[in-house]
Write an enzyme that holds these catalytic residues in place. Structure first.
Site, PDB file in Angstrom:
ATOM      1  N   GLY A  88      -8.845   5.912 -18.302  1.00 45.65           N
ATOM      2  CA  GLY A  88      -7.485   5.760 -17.769  1.00 45.65           C
ATOM      3  C   GLY A  88      -6.411   5.738 -18.857  1.00 45.65           C
ATOM      4  O   GLY A  88      -6.660   5.378 -19.998  1.00 45.65           O
ATOM      5  N   GLN A 126     -14.021  12.675 -18.629  1.00 48.11           N
ATOM      6  CA  GLN A 126     -13.425  12.756 -17.293  1.00 48.11           C
ATOM      7  C   GLN A 126     -12.051  13.400 -17.494  1.00 48.11           C
ATOM      8  O   GLN A 126     -11.085  12.724 -17.846  1.00 48.11           O
ATOM      9  CB  GLN A 126     -13.294  11.354 -16.676  1.00 48.11           C
ATOM     10  CG  GLN A 126     -12.829  11.395 -15.237  1.00 48.11           C
ATOM     11  CD  GLN A 126     -12.412  10.034 -14.714  1.00 48.11           C
ATOM     12  OE1 GLN A 126     -12.049   9.145 -15.476  1.00 48.11           O
ATOM     13  NE2 GLN A 126     -12.444   9.868 -13.401  1.00 48.11           N
ATOM     14  N   ALA A 156     -13.518   4.153 -19.447  1.00 47.60           N
ATOM     15  CA  ALA A 156     -12.424   4.047 -20.422  1.00 47.60           C
ATOM     16  C   ALA A 156     -11.564   5.294 -20.437  1.00 47.60           C
ATOM     17  O   ALA A 156     -11.034   5.687 -21.468  1.00 47.60           O
ATOM     18  CB  ALA A 156     -13.016   3.798 -21.811  1.00 47.60           C
ATOM     19  N   LYS A 190      -4.773   2.648 -22.968  1.00 46.68           N
ATOM     20  CA  LYS A 190      -4.987   1.231 -22.640  1.00 46.68           C
ATOM     21  C   LYS A 190      -6.155   0.594 -23.383  1.00 46.68           C
ATOM     22  O   LYS A 190      -5.989  -0.457 -24.003  1.00 46.68           O
ATOM     23  CB  LYS A 190      -5.174   1.048 -21.136  1.00 46.68           C
ATOM     24  CG  LYS A 190      -5.500  -0.391 -20.767  1.00 46.68           C
ATOM     25  CD  LYS A 190      -5.290  -0.696 -19.309  1.00 46.68           C
ATOM     26  CE  LYS A 190      -6.383  -0.205 -18.426  1.00 46.68           C
ATOM     27  NZ  LYS A 190      -6.210  -0.706 -17.045  1.00 46.68           N
ATOM     28  N   ARG A 202       0.380   0.963 -16.408  1.00 47.20           N
ATOM     29  CA  ARG A 202       1.079  -0.330 -16.341  1.00 47.20           C
ATOM     30  C   ARG A 202       1.295  -0.968 -17.708  1.00 47.20           C
ATOM     31  O   ARG A 202       2.062  -1.915 -17.847  1.00 47.20           O
ATOM     32  CB  ARG A 202       0.292  -1.282 -15.407  1.00 47.20           C
ATOM     33  CG  ARG A 202       0.350  -0.863 -13.953  1.00 47.20           C
ATOM     34  CD  ARG A 202      -0.684  -1.581 -13.101  1.00 47.20           C
ATOM     35  NE  ARG A 202      -2.026  -0.954 -13.190  1.00 47.20           N
ATOM     36  CZ  ARG A 202      -3.106  -1.397 -12.542  1.00 47.20           C
ATOM     37  NH1 ARG A 202      -3.010  -2.468 -11.779  1.00 47.20           N
ATOM     38  NH2 ARG A 202      -4.268  -0.777 -12.678  1.00 47.20           N
ATOM     39  N   ASN A 212     -13.765  -8.814  -7.248  1.00 48.60           N
ATOM     40  CA  ASN A 212     -14.650  -7.889  -7.965  1.00 48.60           C
ATOM     41  C   ASN A 212     -14.189  -7.856  -9.415  1.00 48.60           C
ATOM     42  O   ASN A 212     -13.051  -7.514  -9.702  1.00 48.60           O
ATOM     43  CB  ASN A 212     -14.536  -6.495  -7.325  1.00 48.60           C
ATOM     44  CG  ASN A 212     -15.220  -5.425  -8.158  1.00 48.60           C
ATOM     45  OD1 ASN A 212     -16.138  -5.718  -8.926  1.00 48.60           O
ATOM     46  ND2 ASN A 212     -14.767  -4.189  -7.996  1.00 48.60           N
ATOM     47  N   ASN A 225      -4.354  -5.018 -17.350  1.00 47.98           N
ATOM     48  CA  ASN A 225      -3.645  -3.840 -16.843  1.00 47.98           C
ATOM     49  C   ASN A 225      -2.229  -3.746 -17.398  1.00 47.98           C
ATOM     50  O   ASN A 225      -1.625  -2.685 -17.378  1.00 47.98           O
ATOM     51  CB  ASN A 225      -3.575  -3.878 -15.317  1.00 47.98           C
ATOM     52  CG  ASN A 225      -4.957  -3.765 -14.695  1.00 47.98           C
ATOM     53  OD1 ASN A 225      -5.822  -3.076 -15.211  1.00 47.98           O
ATOM     54  ND2 ASN A 225      -5.168  -4.468 -13.598  1.00 47.98           N
TER      55      ASN A 225
HETATM   56  C1  UD1 Z   1     -10.751  -2.090 -10.673  1.00 45.21           C
HETATM   57  C2  UD1 Z   1     -11.548  -2.188  -9.359  1.00 45.21           C
HETATM   58  C3  UD1 Z   1     -11.239  -3.506  -8.696  1.00 45.21           C
HETATM   59  C4  UD1 Z   1     -11.565  -4.654  -9.634  1.00 45.21           C
HETATM   60  C5  UD1 Z   1     -10.856  -4.476 -10.965  1.00 45.21           C
HETATM   61  C6  UD1 Z   1     -11.372  -5.488 -11.995  1.00 45.21           C
HETATM   62  C7  UD1 Z   1     -11.716   0.099  -8.531  1.00 45.21           C
HETATM   63  C8  UD1 Z   1     -11.211   1.093  -7.546  1.00 45.21           C
HETATM   64  N1  UD1 Z   1     -11.151  -1.096  -8.501  1.00 45.21           N
HETATM   65  O1  UD1 Z   1      -9.373  -2.084 -10.316  1.00 45.21           O
HETATM   66  O2  UD1 Z   1     -12.012  -3.649  -7.525  1.00 45.21           O
HETATM   67  O3  UD1 Z   1     -11.189  -5.887  -9.042  1.00 45.21           O
HETATM   68  O4  UD1 Z   1     -11.104  -3.183 -11.522  1.00 45.21           O
HETATM   69  O5  UD1 Z   1     -10.654  -5.459 -13.174  1.00 45.21           O
HETATM   70  O6  UD1 Z   1     -12.646   0.393  -9.260  1.00 45.21           O
HETATM   71  N2  UD1 Z   1     -10.912   4.413 -15.117  1.00 45.21           N
HETATM   72  C9  UD1 Z   1     -11.469   5.636 -15.485  1.00 45.21           C
HETATM   73  N3  UD1 Z   1     -11.216   6.719 -14.716  1.00 45.21           N
HETATM   74  C10 UD1 Z   1     -10.480   6.678 -13.583  1.00 45.21           C
HETATM   75  C11 UD1 Z   1      -9.926   5.429 -13.207  1.00 45.21           C
HETATM   76  C12 UD1 Z   1     -10.162   4.314 -13.987  1.00 45.21           C
HETATM   77  O7  UD1 Z   1     -12.148   5.727 -16.510  1.00 45.21           O
HETATM   78  O8  UD1 Z   1     -10.323   7.714 -12.940  1.00 45.21           O
HETATM   79  C13 UD1 Z   1     -11.181   3.241 -15.961  1.00 45.21           C
HETATM   80  C14 UD1 Z   1      -9.916   2.653 -16.556  1.00 45.21           C
HETATM   81  O9  UD1 Z   1      -9.665   3.182 -17.856  1.00 45.21           O
HETATM   82  C15 UD1 Z   1     -10.251   1.166 -16.629  1.00 45.21           C
HETATM   83  C16 UD1 Z   1     -11.269   0.972 -15.522  1.00 45.21           C
HETATM   84  O10 UD1 Z   1     -11.744   2.242 -15.174  1.00 45.21           O
HETATM   85  O11 UD1 Z   1     -10.832   0.812 -17.853  1.00 45.21           O
HETATM   86  C17 UD1 Z   1     -10.677   0.277 -14.286  1.00 45.21           C
HETATM   87  O12 UD1 Z   1      -9.612   1.061 -13.795  1.00 45.21           O
HETATM   88  P1  UD1 Z   1      -8.252   0.387 -13.319  1.00 45.21           P
HETATM   89  O13 UD1 Z   1      -7.329   1.460 -12.882  1.00 45.21           O
HETATM   90  O14 UD1 Z   1      -7.777  -0.580 -14.318  1.00 45.21           O
HETATM   91  O15 UD1 Z   1      -8.778  -0.371 -12.006  1.00 45.21           O
HETATM   92  P2  UD1 Z   1      -8.178  -1.686 -11.337  1.00 45.21           P
HETATM   93  O16 UD1 Z   1      -7.003  -1.297 -10.520  1.00 45.21           O
HETATM   94  O17 UD1 Z   1      -7.980  -2.742 -12.326  1.00 45.21           O
HETATM   95 CA    CA Z   2      -8.146  -2.865 -14.537  1.00 45.83          CA
END
Ligand code: UD1
Ligand code: CA
Length: 459
Positions: A12, A73, A10, A23, A16, A170, A228
């Site tokens: 990010g 993070q 959580a 988010k 978008r 995924n 997203n």
């Molecule tokens: C991610 C998956 C994708 C999957 C999708 C499902 C990855 C690389 N990709 O993509 O395979 O199909 O979810 O919904 O994992 N977050 C962090 N720290 C970070 C980056 C993200 O805490 O450095 C958190 C975000 O807040 C979010 C979650 O991880 O809640 C997913 O990140 P997001 O950027 O939405 O990944 P997707 O592009 O949706």
């Molecule tokens: Ca996502």
């Protein structure tokens, strides 16, 4: 039994979403997305739950409270990097670690539980929760080898034409053997289109090391929707709304127009209550049995007893008893407590007021900062004058008092038991019990006034 842990991602910003709000705090049916995820996980018997926070860490943490531990993070370098931040809290543990994204608010305990069972029964080091998506755009794709075994996950942005044609996605929820997870996380690189450390890369790393990696495909794609952007947010809202409304209908609540009825995830409603169109029930409201709510009524963080009728009205942070009638067009503001059999009629505003059993304010009144006893009648246009521009004062109206129409009760003031206030009075002093108080200019009739006016007109 194997120990179980959960990590919720959580951190990010959610670029978008194009929003000042982080988010995972965007609400779905009134509750932040990440809170939905945490509430579903809380039902499982987990040894530790860790939420990885970054953007808006303090706000996210204060929303979640004590249900979860937290890992920070500071820089968002990808989902693998995010899980890595939980290392200090988890690395020495043995057992199964569930990883869920904080932006998948529709995921249910049942589905996570099914994934866990599958993971533990197959003795896997990693199990991915997958789903079949008609339109897989944006999701990571599940790449299987000729024998159907999972090989890796490829992100949409990194995928070739053939890989993009794959419709198994995924969902972002996984189970890992905790040791295997942390061993392989350190091997993840950021050589990809986004320059991020991808958690899904752990799958390929484990697979190539000869470990058992499996996928459990849920038939409920709608549960795995990742939010997203605002369009997906509206889809999540729609699905959650339907789910909540259906639950109440199956519990014996009549909803006349489910598409136009909005109930928060945490509200409770008793059986045989009827919800008319435009009903909005927010927060942790509790509504009793056999009530009739709406049309167009908003109830927030309030408790309503049984057999009460609330029409075209707004009720916030208040308690309403049994067999109460409210509205149409009444406004019950916070900290009000309305006892049984009270009637609050058209265009009445109540604020921070205790209303005793059987009392009535049927038309056009403002009652604020007041204690109204039992069986009090507040005539049309009764006003508590509670504010002098600086401070608020209390009005007490004791049992059985009768307040005539259009009276001002200038607080602080008490109207005693069974006292009467004559219509049109402005009461500035206490009225003793059983007394009649008349506080208005005496009427003067000037005889033959019209004739005098005529004389003036002629001259
Ligand atoms: C991610 C998956 C994708 C999957 C999708 C499902 C990855 C690389 N990709 O993509 O395979 O199909 O979810 O919904 O994992 N977050 C962090 N720290 C970070 C980056 C993200 O805490 O450095 C958190 C975000 O807040 C979010 C979650 O991880 O809640 C997913 O990140 P997001 O950027 O939405 O990944 P997707 O592009 O949706
Ligand atoms: Ca996502």
């Amino acid at each position: 039994m194997t120990n179980r842990y959960a990590v919720i991602l959580a951190a990010g910003q959610g670029t978008r979403m194009k929003s000042a709000l982080y988010k995972v705090l965007h609400p779905v049916c009134g509750k932040p997305m990440v809170q939905h995820v945490i509430d579903q996980l809380s039902v499982l018997d987990l040894t530790k739950m860790i939420t990885v926070v970054g953007h808006g860490a303090e706000k996210v943490q204060s929303h979640i409270g004590e249900k979860s531990l937290f890992a920070l993070q500071a820089e968002q370098l990808g989902t693998a990097h995010a899980v890595m931040q939980a290392k200090d809290l988890l690395v020495d543990e043995e057992g199964t670690t569930i990883v869920v994204c904080g932006d998948t608010p529709l995921i249910t305990t049942e589905t996570i539980d099914a994934l866990l069972q599958y993971h533990e029964n197959t003795n896997s080091k990693a199990t991915i929760l997958t789903a079949y998506a008609e339109d897989p755009t944006g999701y990571g794709r599940i790449i299987r080898n000729e024998s159907g075994l999972v090989e890796k996950i490829v992100e949409h942005k990194d995928a070739s034409e053939t890989e993009r044609a794959v419709k198994e996605i995924n969902t972002g929820t996984y189970c890992f053997d905790n040791k295997a997870l942390f061993d392989s996380l350190s091997k993840v690189s950021n050589e990809n289109v986004q320059g991020e450390y991808y958690l899904p890369d752990v799958i390929e790393i484990l697979q190539q090391a000869g470990e058992v990696v499996t996928a459990y495909q849920t038939p409920h794609f709608e549960e795995t929707l990742g939010v997203n952007d605002r369009y997906a947010l509206s889809q999540a809202e729609e699905i959650m709304k339907k789910r909540i409304n259906k639950k109440h209908m199956l519990n014996g609540v009549t909803i006349i127009d489910p598409s136009n009825t909005y109930i928060s995830a945490d509200a409770q409603i008793g059986r045989d209550t009827i919800l008319h169109p435009g009903t909005i029930i927010q927060g942790a409201s509790v509504i009793g049995e056999s009530c009739e709510i709406g049309p167009n009524t908003e109830i927030k963080d309030s408790c309503i007893g049984n057999e009460s009728i609330l029409r075209h009205s707004v009720i916030h942070n208040s308690e309403i008893g049994n067999e109460v009638t409210i509205g149409p067009f009444a406004h019950i503001r916070p900290q009000s407590s309305i006892a049984d059999e009270v009637r609050i009629g058209n265009f009445v505003e109540i604020k921070k007021t205790v209303f005793g059993k059987g009392s009535k304010a049927s038309h056009l009144s403002y009652i604020g900062d007041a204690e109204v006893g039992e069986n009090v009648n507040l005539g049309c246009g009764s006003i508590t004058v509670n504010y002098d521009g600086k401070n608020k004062f209390l009005t007490k109206i004791e049992d059985g008092a009768f307040i005539g129409c259009n009276s001002n009760l200038i607080a602080p003031v008490t109207v005693g038991q069974e006292a009467y206030v004559a219509a049109g009075s402005t009461i500035t002093q206490d009225v003793p019990g059983k007394a009649l108080s008349i506080a208005r200019a005496r009427q003067v009739n000037k005889e033959d006034y019209a004739e005098k006016m005529d004389v003036h007109k002629k001259s």
